[in-house]
Design a protein around this motif. Sequence first.
Motif, PDB file in Angstrom:
ATOM      1  N   LEU A   1       0.834  -1.203   0.000  1.00 24.24           N
ATOM      2  CA  LEU A   1       0.000   0.000   0.000  1.00 24.24           C
ATOM      3  C   LEU A   1       0.871   1.256   0.000  1.00 24.24           C
ATOM      4  CD1 LEU A   1      -2.880   1.130   0.116  1.00 24.24           C
ATOM      5  CD2 LEU A   1      -2.722   1.065   2.612  1.00 24.24           C
ATOM      6  N   VAL A   2       1.935   1.233   0.796  1.00 25.20           N
ATOM      7  CA  VAL A   2       2.870   2.365   0.810  1.00 25.20           C
ATOM      8  C   VAL A   2       3.543   2.511  -0.553  1.00 25.20           C
ATOM      9  CG1 VAL A   2       4.997   3.258   1.829  1.00 25.20           C
ATOM     10  CG2 VAL A   2       3.265   2.208   3.293  1.00 25.20           C
ATOM     11  N   GLY A   3       3.920   1.370  -1.160  1.00 27.58           N
ATOM     12  CA  GLY A   3       4.566   1.411  -2.463  1.00 27.58           C
ATOM     13  C   GLY A   3       3.668   1.973  -3.549  1.00 27.58           C
ATOM     14  N   VAL A   4       2.374   1.660  -3.494  1.00 26.34           N
ATOM     15  CA  VAL A   4       1.430   2.196  -4.472  1.00 26.34           C
ATOM     16  C   VAL A   4       1.273   3.699  -4.305  1.00 26.34           C
ATOM     17  CG1 VAL A   4      -0.991   2.195  -5.178  1.00 26.34           C
ATOM     18  CG2 VAL A   4       0.182   0.026  -4.767  1.00 26.34           C
ATOM     19  N   ALA A   5       1.256   4.158  -3.057  1.00 31.79           N
ATOM     20  CA  ALA A   5       1.014   5.580  -2.783  1.00 31.79           C
ATOM     21  C   ALA A   5       2.245   6.452  -3.010  1.00 31.79           C
ATOM     22  CB  ALA A   5       0.516   5.754  -1.341  1.00 31.79           C
ATOM     23  N   ALA A   6       3.446   5.871  -2.886  1.00 34.02           N
ATOM     24  CA  ALA A   6       4.673   6.671  -2.966  1.00 34.02           C
ATOM     25  C   ALA A   6       5.016   7.001  -4.415  1.00 34.02           C
ATOM     26  CB  ALA A   6       5.831   5.910  -2.323  1.00 34.02           C
ATOM     27  N   PRO A   7       5.240   8.271  -4.764  1.00 36.37           N
ATOM     28  CA  PRO A   7       5.650   8.627  -6.128  1.00 36.37           C
ATOM     29  C   PRO A   7       7.043   8.086  -6.441  1.00 36.37           C
ATOM     30  CG  PRO A   7       4.880  10.557  -4.888  1.00 36.37           C
ATOM     31  CD  PRO A   7       5.061   9.449  -3.909  1.00 36.37           C
ATOM     32  N   GLY A   8       7.248   7.709  -7.692  1.00 34.59           N
ATOM     33  CA  GLY A   8       8.527   7.156  -8.087  1.00 34.59           C
ATOM     34  C   GLY A   8       9.682   8.116  -7.924  1.00 34.59           C
ATOM     35  N   PHE A   9       9.467   9.403  -8.247  1.00 39.54           N
ATOM     36  CA  PHE A   9      10.565  10.373  -8.134  1.00 39.54           C
ATOM     37  C   PHE A   9      10.963  10.584  -6.679  1.00 39.54           C
ATOM     38  CE2 PHE A   9       6.814  13.054  -7.648  1.00 39.54           C
ATOM     39  CZ  PHE A   9       7.185  13.942  -6.663  1.00 39.54           C
ATOM     40  N   TRP A  10       9.981  10.488  -5.750  1.00 39.61           N
ATOM     41  CA  TRP A  10      10.292  10.632  -4.325  1.00 39.61           C
ATOM     42  C   TRP A  10      11.130   9.460  -3.853  1.00 39.61           C
ATOM     43  CZ3 TRP A  10       8.296   7.853   0.060  1.00 39.61           C
ATOM     44  CH2 TRP A  10       8.599   8.447   1.295  1.00 39.61           C
ATOM     45  N   LEU A  11      10.787   8.241  -4.294  1.00 40.30           N
ATOM     46  CA  LEU A  11      11.594   7.072  -3.957  1.00 40.30           C
ATOM     47  C   LEU A  11      13.009   7.220  -4.515  1.00 40.30           C
ATOM     48  CD1 LEU A  11       9.022   4.202  -4.659  1.00 40.30           C
ATOM     49  CD2 LEU A  11       9.796   5.022  -2.424  1.00 40.30           C
ATOM     50  N   ALA A  12      13.119   7.765  -5.732  1.00 40.30           N
ATOM     51  CA  ALA A  12      14.437   7.953  -6.332  1.00 40.30           C
ATOM     52  C   ALA A  12      15.289   8.908  -5.501  1.00 40.30           C
ATOM     53  CB  ALA A  12      14.286   8.487  -7.760  1.00 40.30           C
ATOM     54  N   LEU A  13      14.697  10.002  -5.042  1.00 40.43           N
ATOM     55  CA  LEU A  13      15.449  10.964  -4.227  1.00 40.43           C
ATOM     56  C   LEU A  13      15.861  10.354  -2.888  1.00 40.43           C
ATOM     57  CD1 LEU A  13      13.380  14.203  -4.949  1.00 40.43           C
ATOM     58  CD2 LEU A  13      15.590  13.552  -5.909  1.00 40.43           C
ATOM     59  N   LEU A  14      14.974   9.572  -2.274  1.00 37.16           N
ATOM     60  CA  LEU A  14      15.317   8.896  -1.022  1.00 37.16           C
ATOM     61  C   LEU A  14      16.470   7.916  -1.214  1.00 37.16           C
ATOM     62  CD1 LEU A  14      11.883   8.111   0.712  1.00 37.16           C
ATOM     63  CD2 LEU A  14      13.560   9.871   1.330  1.00 37.16           C
ATOM     64  N   MET A  15      16.436   7.171  -2.304  1.00 36.78           N
ATOM     65  CA  MET A  15      17.505   6.205  -2.572  1.00 36.78           C
ATOM     66  C   MET A  15      18.846   6.914  -2.779  1.00 36.78           C
ATOM     67  SD  MET A  15      15.651   3.450  -5.082  1.00 36.78           S
ATOM     68  CE  MET A  15      14.321   2.404  -4.482  1.00 36.78           C
TER      69      MET A  15
END
Length: 319
Positions: free
Chosen positions: A141-155
């Motif tokens: 559910l968190v993965g569906v809600a999280a934008p891809g660009f935000w995950l990229a910046l976190l990584m």
Amino acid sequence: MAAIARILARRIALLVPLLLGVILFVFLVMRFSDADPASAFFQGANPTPEQLHEFREENGLLDPLPVRYMAFVGDLLQGDMGTSALRRTPVFDEISTALPLTLQLTFMGLAIALVLGTVLGVTAAIYRDRMPDQVIRVVSLVGVAAPGFWLALLMIQYLSVGAGWFDSGGYVNPNDSFSGWLKSMTLPAFSLSLPIAAQLTRIVRTAVVEELDKDYVRTAIGSGLPPVVVVGRNVLRNALINPLTVLGLRVGYLLGGAVVTEQIFALPGMGTLMIDAVKNGDPAVVQGAVLTAAVGFLVINLVIDILYLLVNPRLRSAA
């Protein structure tokens, strides 16, 4: 195999009008946009109106739209996508340079999404309503809600800048260094694939749960077959139809998401090529890049159709 060949021939025949429609759509969008090939060609040179008119006349830009469309299709059939107004190089050459990287990124992300989604979805279905299932459902559910660009910046922040495990940007050719290529592509591929993997996890879980509740599964397990064999041989094969449908539709997201991902990680792929062409007013490159992405989407969906037939023999019989 004869049935598959006949169905495949029909699918390929249907691609022809689809491709012509895509080509027509891209052609019309670019012709009615504000992009002017003549102004792009003389960018920074302060051309006179006479020079602009002469350029348009020499390149057929003043011809009626039907004539220009037929000329455009004829050039495409010969592998000619036009010439970049800024670099004075064939658009086909620029796309040939950028496309392999985008394909690497897309298929690497697709493979990660498929593996993660299938493993987590099957695990959640087997342990449904228990702790592993609850954890996987929350994570998906968190993965569906999280934008891809935000995950990229976190990584980039935690795995590249913080831990130093991966490169924060740039591209290494696999022919030069495979380990360097892997380090440069891992974070972009994961950031692109995680939202798809989360969606796939939920769909795989639902499909597998429905199959596990059917009579044939209880009969097979009751007759002494190991549950692992029943799940691997029968349940997964029948349950993968809906996930494959979703995966085929989400390929468009992967191709579109690659544009943003390549910008974040400074990858010289199709996304970067397209954005630079839009910013610099190079309509031939924009047109070629959009057309290539659209054709790629149609081809990948054809591959998904073939996978349907391989996974479920009943579809072959119905077809």
